[in-house]
Design a protein around this motif. Structure first.
Motif, PDB file in Angstrom:
ATOM      1  N   VAL A  82       0.832  -1.197   0.000  1.00  0.00           N
ATOM      2  CA  VAL A  82       0.000   0.000   0.000  1.00  0.00           C
ATOM      3  C   VAL A  82       0.874   1.258   0.000  1.00  0.00           C
ATOM      4  O   VAL A  82       0.471   2.306  -0.512  1.00  0.00           O
ATOM      5  CB  VAL A  82      -0.937   0.011   1.234  1.00  0.00           C
ATOM      6  N   ILE A  83       2.086   1.149   0.544  1.00  0.00           N
ATOM      7  CA  ILE A  83       2.957   2.306   0.755  1.00  0.00           C
ATOM      8  C   ILE A  83       4.129   2.369  -0.224  1.00  0.00           C
ATOM      9  O   ILE A  83       4.331   3.372  -0.927  1.00  0.00           O
ATOM     10  CB  ILE A  83       3.525   2.292   2.200  1.00  0.00           C
ATOM     11  N   LEU A  84       4.923   1.302  -0.292  1.00  0.00           N
ATOM     12  CA  LEU A  84       6.205   1.365  -0.998  1.00  0.00           C
ATOM     13  C   LEU A  84       6.103   1.592  -2.505  1.00  0.00           C
ATOM     14  O   LEU A  84       6.913   2.359  -3.054  1.00  0.00           O
ATOM     15  CB  LEU A  84       7.028   0.108  -0.701  1.00  0.00           C
ATOM     16  N   PRO A  85       5.175   0.965  -3.243  1.00  0.00           N
ATOM     17  CA  PRO A  85       5.119   1.249  -4.683  1.00  0.00           C
ATOM     18  C   PRO A  85       4.896   2.728  -4.991  1.00  0.00           C
ATOM     19  O   PRO A  85       5.473   3.259  -5.953  1.00  0.00           O
ATOM     20  CB  PRO A  85       3.927   0.401  -5.159  1.00  0.00           C
ATOM     21  N   ARG A  86       4.088   3.401  -4.159  1.00  0.00           N
ATOM     22  CA  ARG A  86       3.856   4.834  -4.360  1.00  0.00           C
ATOM     23  C   ARG A  86       5.132   5.634  -4.089  1.00  0.00           C
ATOM     24  O   ARG A  86       5.438   6.606  -4.792  1.00  0.00           O
ATOM     25  CB  ARG A  86       2.728   5.317  -3.440  1.00  0.00           C
ATOM     26  N   ILE A  87       5.878   5.255  -3.054  1.00  0.00           N
ATOM     27  CA  ILE A  87       7.145   5.921  -2.752  1.00  0.00           C
ATOM     28  C   ILE A  87       8.107   5.766  -3.928  1.00  0.00           C
ATOM     29  O   ILE A  87       8.749   6.734  -4.369  1.00  0.00           O
ATOM     30  CB  ILE A  87       7.789   5.340  -1.471  1.00  0.00           C
ATOM     31  N   LEU A  88       8.197   4.552  -4.457  1.00  0.00           N
ATOM     32  CA  LEU A  88       9.098   4.283  -5.581  1.00  0.00           C
ATOM     33  C   LEU A  88       8.680   5.071  -6.823  1.00  0.00           C
ATOM     34  O   LEU A  88       9.534   5.615  -7.534  1.00  0.00           O
ATOM     35  CB  LEU A  88       9.115   2.781  -5.888  1.00  0.00           C
ATOM     36  N   PHE A  89       7.381   5.148  -7.068  1.00  0.00           N
ATOM     37  CA  PHE A  89       6.876   5.916  -8.208  1.00  0.00           C
ATOM     38  C   PHE A  89       7.229   7.395  -8.073  1.00  0.00           C
ATOM     39  O   PHE A  89       7.701   8.030  -9.032  1.00  0.00           O
ATOM     40  CB  PHE A  89       5.354   5.749  -8.309  1.00  0.00           C
ATOM     41  N   ASP A 181       3.498  16.867   4.049  1.00  0.00           N
ATOM     42  CA  ASP A 181       4.916  16.690   4.370  1.00  0.00           C
ATOM     43  C   ASP A 181       5.141  15.285   4.926  1.00  0.00           C
ATOM     44  O   ASP A 181       5.471  15.083   6.099  1.00  0.00           O
ATOM     45  CB  ASP A 181       5.366  17.749   5.375  1.00  0.00           C
ATOM     46  N   HIS A 182       4.933  14.312   4.056  1.00  0.00           N
ATOM     47  CA  HIS A 182       5.059  12.904   4.432  1.00  0.00           C
ATOM     48  C   HIS A 182       5.262  12.103   3.152  1.00  0.00           C
ATOM     49  O   HIS A 182       5.134  12.643   2.055  1.00  0.00           O
ATOM     50  CB  HIS A 182       3.797  12.432   5.156  1.00  0.00           C
ATOM     51  N   PHE A 183       5.567  10.783   3.299  1.00  0.00           N
ATOM     52  CA  PHE A 183       5.758   9.977   2.093  1.00  0.00           C
ATOM     53  C   PHE A 183       4.546   9.105   1.767  1.00  0.00           C
ATOM     54  O   PHE A 183       4.550   8.359   0.798  1.00  0.00           O
ATOM     55  CB  PHE A 183       7.031   9.117   2.194  1.00  0.00           C
ATOM     56  N   PHE A 184       3.482   9.195   2.584  1.00  0.00           N
ATOM     57  CA  PHE A 184       2.209   8.565   2.254  1.00  0.00           C
ATOM     58  C   PHE A 184       1.095   9.287   3.006  1.00  0.00           C
ATOM     59  O   PHE A 184       1.345  10.148   3.854  1.00  0.00           O
ATOM     60  CB  PHE A 184       2.219   7.061   2.575  1.00  0.00           C
ATOM     61  N   CYS A 185      -0.141   8.961   2.668  1.00  0.00           N
ATOM     62  CA  CYS A 185      -1.295   9.636   3.275  1.00  0.00           C
ATOM     63  C   CYS A 185      -1.603   9.027   4.632  1.00  0.00           C
ATOM     64  O   CYS A 185      -2.321   8.019   4.733  1.00  0.00           O
ATOM     65  CB  CYS A 185      -2.510   9.540   2.351  1.00  0.00           C
ATOM     66  N   ASP A 186      -1.076   9.635   5.675  1.00  0.00           N
ATOM     67  CA  ASP A 186      -1.297   9.187   7.047  1.00  0.00           C
ATOM     68  C   ASP A 186      -2.147  10.226   7.772  1.00  0.00           C
ATOM     69  O   ASP A 186      -2.247  11.378   7.335  1.00  0.00           O
ATOM     70  CB  ASP A 186       0.043   8.989   7.749  1.00  0.00           C
ATOM     71  N   ILE A 187      -2.730   9.850   8.885  1.00  0.00           N
ATOM     72  CA  ILE A 187      -3.666  10.735   9.586  1.00  0.00           C
ATOM     73  C   ILE A 187      -3.027  12.030  10.079  1.00  0.00           C
ATOM     74  O   ILE A 187      -3.547  13.125   9.810  1.00  0.00           O
ATOM     75  CB  ILE A 187      -4.357   9.992  10.754  1.00  0.00           C
ATOM     76  N   PRO A 188      -1.909  11.996  10.845  1.00  0.00           N
ATOM     77  CA  PRO A 188      -1.352  13.244  11.388  1.00  0.00           C
ATOM     78  C   PRO A 188      -1.058  14.322  10.346  1.00  0.00           C
ATOM     79  O   PRO A 188      -1.488  15.476  10.515  1.00  0.00           O
ATOM     80  CB  PRO A 188      -0.084  12.783  12.114  1.00  0.00           C
ATOM     81  N   PRO A 189      -0.345  14.010   9.237  1.00  0.00           N
ATOM     82  CA  PRO A 189      -0.076  15.083   8.255  1.00  0.00           C
ATOM     83  C   PRO A 189      -1.326  15.543   7.519  1.00  0.00           C
ATOM     84  O   PRO A 189      -1.390  16.704   7.098  1.00  0.00           O
ATOM     85  CB  PRO A 189       0.926  14.446   7.292  1.00  0.00           C
ATOM     86  N   ILE A 190      -2.330  14.684   7.356  1.00  0.00           N
ATOM     87  CA  ILE A 190      -3.578  15.084   6.698  1.00  0.00           C
ATOM     88  C   ILE A 190      -4.350  16.053   7.586  1.00  0.00           C
ATOM     89  O   ILE A 190      -4.884  17.075   7.123  1.00  0.00           O
ATOM     90  CB  ILE A 190      -4.450  13.850   6.372  1.00  0.00           C
ATOM     91  N   LEU A 191      -4.414  15.744   8.887  1.00  0.00           N
ATOM     92  CA  LEU A 191      -5.137  16.625   9.815  1.00  0.00           C
ATOM     93  C   LEU A 191      -4.501  18.012   9.878  1.00  0.00           C
ATOM     94  O   LEU A 191      -5.194  18.999  10.131  1.00  0.00           O
ATOM     95  CB  LEU A 191      -5.176  16.009  11.218  1.00  0.00           C
TER      96      LEU A 191
END
Length: 317
Positions: A82-89, A181-191
């Protein structure tokens, strides 16, 4: 008007697309980071797949402990995918944009699989508790039907909860900035990007974390307190060492996963630092899945023996 924003009825510029900043603050290391994360992803995929194959093929590993380990390895593959392919892209193309829907989808699957991991780790600790504290009742209590029900419950319990939480977070208005300011969509940076007061949503996040993370963690602590007491009462040092060796691998994974995740989600939004959040997130999204095969194979004599047996059989052919 940039299609990343739209004008609402209140004449406010609302976010339609996010930008994952990721590791953009390290412009000279993008290729190196791509190579590092590619290697890590391959290690996770190959290592966990190997555990699944070994525990399925070897007849001596057809036990509840390895049934749950097989589920855990498959879960880790899904979790990092769910995370790493997006980071690589993002690292390869330098295109860090992500649509609102894609961001919400990534977060939802990340949270659902993270919840499944919390409950599965609790189930694995319960399995060790029964095996060590009630060995005579172990075959009856942890029968195949019970194992399947516990594993299935771990996978599906968090689905409705995390779909609801994702919907609640993405129903917030996002305005002015679309940079995560993160490498995936997580709750803290979205809030952090939400407009207005998010106190109610922060409280909601804490409640959900208590339900899906703190409760399983307390069950794990309760199981291991009983396990440790039982181990200490064993008459021989050899018996104590053998009993503890079956639990130490699982306990190490628990500390890595819950430790970093708890610090991330239980801090108030005002105390979140992007750099610390990224570092902590790497532990529960990348480091733990990467070390899982090493922890459970190199520290487990049965798994290593099964691996050698499979290799020797292939060589003989």
């Amino acid at each position: 008007m940039n299609n990343k924003f739209k004008i609402t009825e209140d004449n406010i510029s609302a976010v339609m697309q996010f930008v994952l900043l990721g590791f953009s603050d390290l412009p000279n290391f993008q290729i190196l980071l791509f190579m590092v994360f590619s290697i890590i992803y391959m290690v996770i995929l190959v290592g966990n797949t190997l555990i699944i194959i070994i525990t399925r093929l070897d007849n001596e590993l057809q036990k509840p402990m390895y049934f749950f380990l097989q589920n855990f390895s498959y879960l880790e593959i899904c979790y990092v995918s769910v995370i790493l392919p997006r980071i690589l892209f993002n690292l390869w193309t330098q295109d860090r944009s992500i649509s609102l829907l894609d961001c919400a989808t990534q977060m939802c699957f990340f949270l659902m699989l993270g919840t499944a991991e919390c409950f599965l780790l609790a189930v694995m600790s319960y399995d060790r508790y029964v095996a060590i504290c009630s060995p005579l009742h172990y075959p009856v209590v942890m029968n195949h039907k019970m194992c399947v029900q516990l594993a299935l419950g771990s996978w599906v319990t968090g689905i409705p909860v995390q779909i609801g939480q994702t919907w609640q977070i993405f129903s917030l208005p996002f305005c002015n900035s679309n940079h995560i300011d993160h490498f995936f969509c997580d709750i803290p940076p979205i809030l952090k990007l939400a407009c207005g007061d998010t106190f109610v949503h922060e409280v909601s996040v804490y409640i959900v974390v208590m339900l899906v993370a703190a409760i399983p963690f307390m069950l794990i602590l309760a199981s291991y307190s009983k396990i440790i007491c039982t181990i200490l009462r064993l008459p021989t040092a050899k018996g104590r060492a053998k009993a503890f060796s079956t639990c130490s691998s699982h306990l190490l994974v628990v500390v890595l996963f819950f430790g970093s995740g708890t610090i991330t989600y239980f801090r108030p939004k005002s105390n979140h630092s992007a750099g610390i959040d990224k570092l902590l997130s790497l532990f529960y999204t990348v480091v733990t899945p990467m070390f899982n095969p090493m922890i459970y194979s190199f520290r487990n004599k049965d798994v290593m023996a099964a691996l050698k047996k499979i290799i020797l059989k292939k060589v003989a052919l």
